[in-house]
Design an enzyme around this catalytic site. Structure first.
Site, mmCIF file in Angstrom:
data_model
loop_
_atom_site.group_PDB
_atom_site.id
_atom_site.type_symbol
_atom_site.label_atom_id
_atom_site.label_comp_id
_atom_site.label_asym_id
_atom_site.label_seq_id
_atom_site.Cartn_x
_atom_site.Cartn_y
_atom_site.Cartn_z
ATOM 1 C CG PHE A 104 -1.620 1.230 1.564
ATOM 2 C CD1 PHE A 104 -2.228 2.006 0.592
ATOM 3 C CD2 PHE A 104 -1.683 1.649 2.890
ATOM 4 C CE1 PHE A 104 -2.875 3.191 0.927
ATOM 5 C CE2 PHE A 104 -2.331 2.816 3.230
ATOM 6 C CZ PHE A 104 -2.928 3.596 2.257
ATOM 7 C CB THR A 126 3.130 -11.572 1.696
ATOM 8 O OG1 THR A 126 3.047 -10.160 1.954
ATOM 9 C CG2 THR A 126 4.563 -12.047 1.891
ATOM 10 C CB THR A 164 4.198 2.008 12.901
ATOM 11 O OG1 THR A 164 2.932 2.278 13.512
ATOM 12 C CG2 THR A 164 4.905 0.974 13.769
ATOM 13 C CG ASP A 165 1.449 6.271 15.306
ATOM 14 O OD1 ASP A 165 1.179 5.093 14.978
ATOM 15 O OD2 ASP A 165 0.594 7.168 15.349
ATOM 16 C CD GLU A 166 -0.214 0.143 15.684
ATOM 17 O OE1 GLU A 166 -0.151 -0.836 16.448
ATOM 18 O OE2 GLU A 166 -0.934 0.176 14.672
ATOM 19 C CE1 TYR A 222 3.701 -3.312 12.130
ATOM 20 C CE2 TYR A 222 2.071 -2.121 13.426
ATOM 21 C CZ TYR A 222 2.978 -2.164 12.379
ATOM 22 O OH TYR A 222 3.167 -1.064 11.587
ATOM 23 C CB SER A 255 8.305 -7.042 15.015
ATOM 24 O OG SER A 255 7.237 -6.431 14.310
ATOM 25 C CE LYS A 256 7.908 -1.145 11.032
ATOM 26 N NZ LYS A 256 8.587 -1.305 9.710
ATOM 27 C CB VAL A 263 -16.967 -0.617 16.199
ATOM 28 C CG1 VAL A 263 -16.256 0.488 16.978
ATOM 29 C CG2 VAL A 263 -17.498 -0.084 14.886
#
Length: 272
Positions: A11, A36, A133-135, A159, A162-163, A215
């Site tokens: 993306f 993938t 990422t901001d995560e 996730y 790992s980042k 949601v």
């Protein structure tokens, strides 16, 4: 400049690829993507002309392949988008995220270090740009100020862990070996070519098909939404004007509660 852009069938990478090929006539790009579930070659098929843009299917964790590509193309730039990025998938299989996001990034870093150290001009004119990422910062409470580049890392999923690890490796390669690196941490992206498991395209599709809208909780969680083409422009700006070994946060200043965003999507899709 010759760029290695990893994950450009995904993306954000696809939008960045289209942006730089349109903006710069003197850029040559090699795309490395494993294709993938989240990568779709059709997104960038028209961009692959085998002159300014070539495609290689492969894994960033395959050191032999990555070394061969560095030898063949003599990259000046690495822009690393390749990553597993879905939180729910990381909970189901954290090992895939560790292999791709951590070991894959380490593979690219080592290949770049070895190739550039052996070149006649060394690290001069080279860049290793890592998309994160901001995560990695964790979560904000309602009323908290924005994350900054000095915010302490506090990941809460396989996730984001790992980042966070890959970010640290990128910075360490500058501190230890002098590799010219840049790291950017972005908020939630939306826009063309997004994989349909993500919130906005998933909900648009479910609304059209009159399916349930799942949601989380009461929908009070707040996210900042960044339009993907703005993200591509920001990456290009930071690449050319950012300070080596620096970290930059990229956001949209566009915060929405999930429930409010869903209501807007319902209203808009119904109108259309």
């Amino acid at each position: 400049k010759t760029y290695l852009v990893t994950g450009a069938a995904g993306f954000i990478g696809a939008n960045y690829l289209k942006y730089i090929l349109k903006k710069y006539e003197d850029v040559r790009v090699v795309v490395l993507d494993l294709l993938t579930y989240a990568g779709y070659l059709g997104t960038i098929a028209e961009d692959i002309d085998h002159d300014r843009c070539e495609f290689v299917r492969g894994d960033i964790g395959n050191r032999q392949l990555v070394d061969e590509l560095f030898t063949k193309y003599r990259f000046d730039v690495v822009v690393n988008f390749a990553a597993e990025s879905h939180v729910d998938r990381s909970i189901s299989d954290p090992f895939v995220f560790a292999r791709t996001n951590v070991m894959g990034t380490l593979s690219l870093l080592q290949a770049a270090k070895v190739a550039w150290q052996a070149s006649s001009d060394g690290f001069a004119g080279k860049r290793f740009y890592h998309i994160s990422t901001d995560e990695v910062y964790g979560a904000l409470e309602l009323g908290d100020a924005f994350f900054t580049e000095e915010t302490k890392y506090d990941p809460h999923s396989p996730y984001s862990a790992s980042k966070a690890s890959s970010d640290h490796f990128v910075r360490d390669y500058h501190d230890t070996y002098g590799l010219p690196t840049l790291v950017t941490n972005c908020s939630n992206n939306y826009g063309p070519y997004q994989y349909p498991e993500k919130l906005i395209p998933l909900f648009i599709d479910n609304i059209r098909k009159r399916k349930p809208l799942p949601v989380y909780g009461t929908g009070e969680n707040v996210r900042d939404w960044l339009y993907v083409e703005d993200h591509a422009r920001a990456i290009d700006l930071i690449f050319h004007r950012g300070a080596v070994a620096s970290t930059y946060n990229i956001g949209g200043f566009n915060e929405w509660r999930n429930i409010d965003l869903v209501r807007l999507l319902v209203k808009t899709v119904d109108r259309l």
